[in-house]
Design an enzyme around this catalytic site. Sequence first.
Site, PDB file in Angstrom:
ATOM      1  CE  LYS A 131       8.088  17.654  49.521  1.00  0.00           C
ATOM      2  NZ  LYS A 131       9.385  16.949  49.330  1.00  0.00           N
ATOM      3  CB  SER A 161      12.754   9.007  57.654  1.00  0.00           C
ATOM      4  OG  SER A 161      11.654   9.758  57.156  1.00  0.00           O
ATOM      5  CE  LYS A 207      10.348   8.025  50.007  1.00  0.00           C
ATOM      6  NZ  LYS A 207      10.858   9.245  49.467  1.00  0.00           N
ATOM      7  NE  ARG A 239       8.758  15.879  53.350  1.00  0.00           N
ATOM      8  CZ  ARG A 239       7.463  15.909  53.083  1.00  0.00           C
ATOM      9  NH1 ARG A 239       6.644  16.635  53.843  1.00  0.00           N
ATOM     10  NH2 ARG A 239       6.968  15.241  52.054  1.00  0.00           N
ATOM     11  CE  LYS A 268       8.662  10.910  47.619  1.00  0.00           C
ATOM     12  NZ  LYS A 268       9.948  11.577  47.408  1.00  0.00           N
ATOM     13  CE1 TYR A 322      17.419   6.915  55.693  1.00  0.00           C
ATOM     14  CE2 TYR A 322      15.182   6.059  55.959  1.00  0.00           C
ATOM     15  CZ  TYR A 322      16.064   6.953  55.378  1.00  0.00           C
ATOM     16  OH  TYR A 322      15.592   7.887  54.485  1.00  0.00           O
ATOM     17  CD  GLU A 345       2.285   8.383  38.776  1.00  0.00           C
ATOM     18  OE1 GLU A 345       3.297   8.295  38.051  1.00  0.00           O
ATOM     19  OE2 GLU A 345       1.783   9.479  39.095  1.00  0.00           O
TER      20      GLU A 345
HETATM   21  C1  PBG Z   1      12.872  13.738  48.162  1.00  0.00           C
HETATM   22  C2  PBG Z   1      12.764  12.502  48.981  1.00  0.00           C
HETATM   23  C3  PBG Z   1      12.015  12.300  50.145  1.00  0.00           C
HETATM   24  C4  PBG Z   1      12.335  11.021  50.590  1.00  0.00           C
HETATM   25  C5  PBG Z   1      13.227  10.468  49.676  1.00  0.00           C
HETATM   26  N1  PBG Z   1      13.474  11.399  48.673  1.00  0.00           N
HETATM   27  C6  PBG Z   1      11.134  13.212  50.930  1.00  0.00           C
HETATM   28  C7  PBG Z   1       9.950  13.812  50.327  1.00  0.00           C
HETATM   29  O1  PBG Z   1       9.498  13.437  49.232  1.00  0.00           O
HETATM   30  O2  PBG Z   1       9.428  14.718  50.957  1.00  0.00           O
HETATM   31  C8  PBG Z   1      11.806  10.397  51.845  1.00  0.00           C
HETATM   32  C9  PBG Z   1      12.652   9.339  52.453  1.00  0.00           C
HETATM   33  C10 PBG Z   1      12.324   8.989  53.861  1.00  0.00           C
HETATM   34  O3  PBG Z   1      11.374   9.503  54.483  1.00  0.00           O
HETATM   35  O4  PBG Z   1      13.059   8.155  54.415  1.00  0.00           O
HETATM   36  N2  PBG Z   1      11.984  13.926  47.136  1.00  0.00           N
END
Ligand code: PBG
Length: 346
Positions: free
Chosen positions: A238, A295, A269, A224, A214, A334, A254
């Site tokens: 992050k 997203s 991701k 968010r 990720k 989505y 990982e």
């Molecule tokens: C939470 C999480 C996130 C997403 C899925 N689980 C956001 C992040 O890590 O800040 C993102 C999903 C998306 O953008 O569609 N840890």
Amino acid sequence: MPFNGSTKPSRNPQAPAVGFPTTRMRRNRRTDWSRRLVSENRLGVDDLIWPVFVHAGDEPRIPVPSMPGVVRHSVDALVESVGEAAALGIPMVAVFPLVDPALKDPQGSNAIDPGNVVCQAVRAIKAAGIDIGVMCDAALDPFTSHGHDGLMRGEEILNDETVEVLVQQSLIQAEAGCDVISPSDMMDGRIGAIRTGLDAAGHGHVQIMAYAAKYSSGFYGPFRDAVGSASTLGKGSKDTYQMSPANTDEAIREVALDLAEGADMVMVKPGMPYLDIVRRVKDTFAVPTFAYQVSGEYAMLRAADERGWLDGNRVIMESLLGFKRAGADGVLTYFAVEVAQRLKAG
Ligand code: PBG
């Protein structure tokens, strides 16, 4: 001897003919039936995982402004929508909460409250007898007042302390009926700890889909907004737990660790900017591999479609087929419901 540029035909009469004009690549593309016949990859409804948002209020569907067409459901509305997804044949949904700001604190305590909105939603979906897999994130960011995925001391995100909470969060979700736990926090060692915790509590059948690779990505922005962590996180980064977009060998490490700790499935991701990672992971490990079309990817395609700059129907299908071509066994998207409808219509 280095290649000298000679195009003299081979003297071996058995050698396959190569090159134009004997070979014409367009021959196979001439007719629709032939194009279908030589097609290498196919997107089906079984490849789709639908991420959904739920809130604890009564309003059935609250739109997410940065994700046109995506809503935050009340629990009742969610059960209805998930029923429709199941009827279309979508195998799994991933449930994400919009948490009341009054319930957020630095520890993310609401994450381990069995009465929280995620658990309410899972129980309601299961009580309705809907035949669909339900996946839940293990991560604290929707629940913390600082918007980070873990506990903090000063500016530091604490690893081992966070993992203990993630185990608790996983257990209450499994207790509520969640089928797949998907740790999305990127703490070290959380897969092993969650596996051990689930097994000890009699949830040995609960699967784990690790957000294994990720990346610390700008493409999560609209998510968010949807879960209300954009405002809590503010300018926070992050980068100390999510991966650098510059790295690919690190993704392999990982994934190897998460598999060694007991992950049943792994995820990469975001999706489209990281198709090389999907391919490397699939080729290296040959395990169930998923991609998350996040997203921001959704928002880009939607926005361009709304403006008439891209043909939405076409680019959505094309983007999803790209994941299959890269080696993904399935995609969190989505677009899942509208794509399932389109696939059904033929
Ligand atoms: C939470 C999480 C996130 C997403 C899925 N689980 C956001 C992040 O890590 O800040 C993102 C999903 C998306 O953008 O569609 N840890």
